[in-house]
Design an enzyme around this catalytic site. Structure first.
Site, PDB file in Angstrom:
ATOM      1  CG  ASP A 216      -1.933   1.036   1.292  1.00 36.97           C
ATOM      2  OD1 ASP A 216      -2.800   0.998   0.405  1.00 36.97           O
ATOM      3  OD2 ASP A 216      -1.914   1.893   2.192  1.00 36.97           O
ATOM      4  CD  GLU A 265      15.942 -13.884   4.739  1.00 39.49           C
ATOM      5  OE1 GLU A 265      15.063 -14.302   5.515  1.00 39.49           O
ATOM      6  OE2 GLU A 265      16.570 -12.829   4.917  1.00 39.49           O
TER       7      GLU A 265
HETATM    8  C1  NOJ Z   1      -4.510   2.905  -0.844  1.00 42.53           C
HETATM    9  C2  NOJ Z   1      -5.639   1.999  -0.493  1.00 42.53           C
HETATM   10  O1  NOJ Z   1      -5.963   1.235  -1.629  1.00 42.53           O
HETATM   11  C3  NOJ Z   1      -6.769   2.875  -0.019  1.00 42.53           C
HETATM   12  O2  NOJ Z   1      -7.969   2.163   0.109  1.00 42.53           O
HETATM   13  C4  NOJ Z   1      -6.356   3.528   1.264  1.00 42.53           C
HETATM   14  O3  NOJ Z   1      -7.365   4.445   1.665  1.00 42.53           O
HETATM   15  C5  NOJ Z   1      -5.040   4.279   1.114  1.00 42.53           C
HETATM   16  N1  NOJ Z   1      -4.054   3.551   0.357  1.00 42.53           N
HETATM   17  C6  NOJ Z   1      -4.444   4.574   2.453  1.00 42.53           C
HETATM   18  O4  NOJ Z   1      -3.952   3.397   3.029  1.00 42.53           O
END
Ligand code: NOJ
Length: 551
Positions: A216, A265
């Site tokens: 993310d 690993e």
């Molecule tokens: C991207 C994620 O897909 C989204 O749903 C989220 O709100 C933001 N990153 C923050 O983590």
């Protein structure tokens, strides 16, 4: 920024046949997929019960959005404990059962990793707050004194992606940075404890047997030194176009190189996938150098409208960008952050990726089916979002009172329409929440949702579900489709795309009128309007239709 695309040679042992290079990866959004315990919220038990459906659909891997312990301020993208499952989704035993069952069915499991920020309920943040200014734990986040005579102004002018300032002041006077909601404080990735902790979290899940991580905000971890002001009043408009001091900084790459070493690993081909909203596909390539991640989402493709020239340009640019780093291109049309493509394509182009209007549903569905067949004919890996195989539209008329997207509330309802693509999916024509579970659904499902259910579409040769099943079966039977790094463009009239792959041709009519062409071969599959007519070596391609041909 000067960086070298060519990577140190020695780090990889992978071959061109690695499973992920041409994989079709299905995104499960746990709260909206299937509810196993009847509390109205999807969960791991629900997912486990539906794994055979995903195997039969024909996908290679399943990416699960976050299921970790979380106060759910941003639907689980605010993690309080990276090694625990939120009770609303189940237990670690349930996660173990999902991973094991998936593997027995021949499916891989990719989990979401959220390293840019934690929840404000994470143990480190709570302790940092309690210990007060000067606490060493505050150095693991971005705590700073404010500006102004009494520190009453935030440390810089950054705005949150969800609207409002990116800083919140705590009662003792310090400010902390959150690029998203205030409940999502950003980690300070300059701190070695943060780096160590995430390598340990990777190992925890690798030991659990997962096949990879979707990372993310992969472009956000490192902030420009000194946290410089941006100096613009309209920062959100700059996102995705300009390099921001908090996105796509060169320093992120050392982190991914160290993570790649952790993955190596472990036996098996485990992968890292970047969620990195970079200004160009060329910038995405830096994340997938041979000693970094394996794939990066292609958001430029997702953002391209239904237009032959634009699509051809982004396909060419994507393939060209990935060639020097020897990474597969990826393709995606929908996910949990954008309006579903059946609704985006039902609306006029240029409205962005979060829409409030339903548009012309029949047109949107026709184009969505055609767009999916185009995507699945391209070399590289394709990402599907749960429910798109049912042709689901976005639910654009959710009452404001039920909306949960934090950006909707922070932006005064001007933005933040992500709930519309998160409505629980229909499995059966009738029944409580159309087979999602036995206890209702956390977001209301529209009337008539059952007509779009898995049950309603199964066995109907004209349904979107059967189109996806056929397309994925054909793609499996022709592994060459996902492999490779190029398409051979064929001559085609304006508004039509035609390209050849090995023993295969794909033709796409993006225009509103039927087009007549020489028939390239034998029709394999049609997505869009079914009225394709072939006669005397020619074909009439209806509007908004893709045809796969065997040649
Ligand atoms: C991207 C994620 O897909 C989204 O749903 C989220 O709100 C933001 N990153 C923050 O983590």
């Amino acid at each position: 920024m000067t960086q070298h695309l060519a990577a140190p040679a020695a780090h990889t042992t992978e071959t061109r046949t690695d499973w992920w290079r041409g994989a079709v990866i299905y995104q499960v959004y746990p709260r909206s997929f299937a509810d196993g315990n009847g509390d109205g919220m999807g969960d791991l038990a629900g997912i486990r019960g539906r794994l055979p459906y995903l195997r039969d659909l024909g996908v290679d891997a399943v990416w699960l959005s976050p299921f970790y312990a979380s106060p759910q301020a941003d639907a689980g993208y605010d993690v309080a404990d990276y090694r625990a499952i939120d009770p609303m989704f189940g237990t670690l035993l349930d996660a173990d059962a999902v991973i094991r069952d998936a593997h027995e069915l021949g499916l891989r499991i990719i989990v979401d990793l959220v390293p840019n920020h934690s929840s404000d309920q994470h143990d480190w943040f709570r302790r940092a707050l309690a210990e007060g200014p000067g606490s060493p734990l505050r150095e693991r986040y971005h705590f700073h004194p404010g500006k102004g005579a009494d520190g009453e102004l935030p440390p810089n002018d950054w705005e949150s992606i969800f609207g409002g300032p990116a800083w919140t002041r705590v009662p003792d006077g310090d400010w902390y940075l959150h690029l998203f909601a205030p409940e999502q404080p950003d980690f300070n990735w300059e701190h070695p404890a943060v780096r160590d902790e995430f390598r340990s979290i990777l190992r925890f899940w690798l030991d659990m047997g997962v096949d990879g991580f979707r990372v993310d905000v992969a472009h956000g971890l490192v902030k420009a030194a000194g946290l410089p002001d941006i100096g613009s009043a309209d920062q959100l408009k700059l996102l995705g176009n300009d390099v921001m001091p908090f996105f796509d900084q060169d320093g992120v790459h050392a982190i991914y190189r160290s993570w790649r070493q952790v993955l190596q690993e472990y036996a098996g081909d485990r992968i890292l996938v970047a969620e990195a909203w970079t200004p160009t596909v060329e910038r995405s390539a830096y994340y997938v150098r041979p000693d970094e991640m394996h794939q990066a989402f292609n958001f430029q493709y997702l953002g391209t409208s239904w237009d032959a020239a634009g699509l051809r340009a982004v396909i060419d640019a994507s393939l060209a960008a990935m060639r020097p780093v020897d990474a597969p291109a990826t393709w995606v049309l929908s996910n949990h952050d954008v309006t579903r493509h059946a609704t985006r394509l039902a609306n006029p182009p240029g409205l962005g990726t979060q829409l409030r209007t339903a548009g012309d549903r029949a047109l949107g569905l026709r184009r969505a089916r055609a767009a999916t067949l185009l995507m699945l004919a391209l070399p590289g890996s394709a990402y599907l979002y749960q429910g798109e195989e049912l042709g689901l539209p976005d639910v654009t008329d959710l009452p404001d009172a039920v909306r949960q997207d934090p950006s909707f509330h922070r932006a005064d309802g001007q933005d933040g329409f992500r709930d519309g693509c998160r409505v629980p999916i229909p499995w059966t024509t009738e029944g409580s929440s159309y087979g999602f579970g036995t206890g209702g659904s956390w977001l209301p499902q529209p009337t008539g949702w059952g007509e779009l259910s898995v049950q309603a579409q199964t066995g109907d040769p004209g349904s979107t579900l059967e189109l996806y099943r056929s397309a994925l079966a054909l793609r499996r039977a022709r592994p060459g489709l996902g492999a490779g790094r190029a398409v051979e463009w064929l001559d085609a009239p304006e508004g039509v795309l035609a390209f050849a792959r090995e023993g295969f041709v794909c033709t796409v009519n993006t225009t509103a009128a039927a087009v007549r062409l020489p028939a390239p071969g034998r029709v394999l599959l049609v997505g869009g309007d079914d009225g394709v007519e072939t006669a005397e070596g020619t074909v009439t391609l209806p509007a908004d239709t893709t045809v796969w041909w065997a040649v």
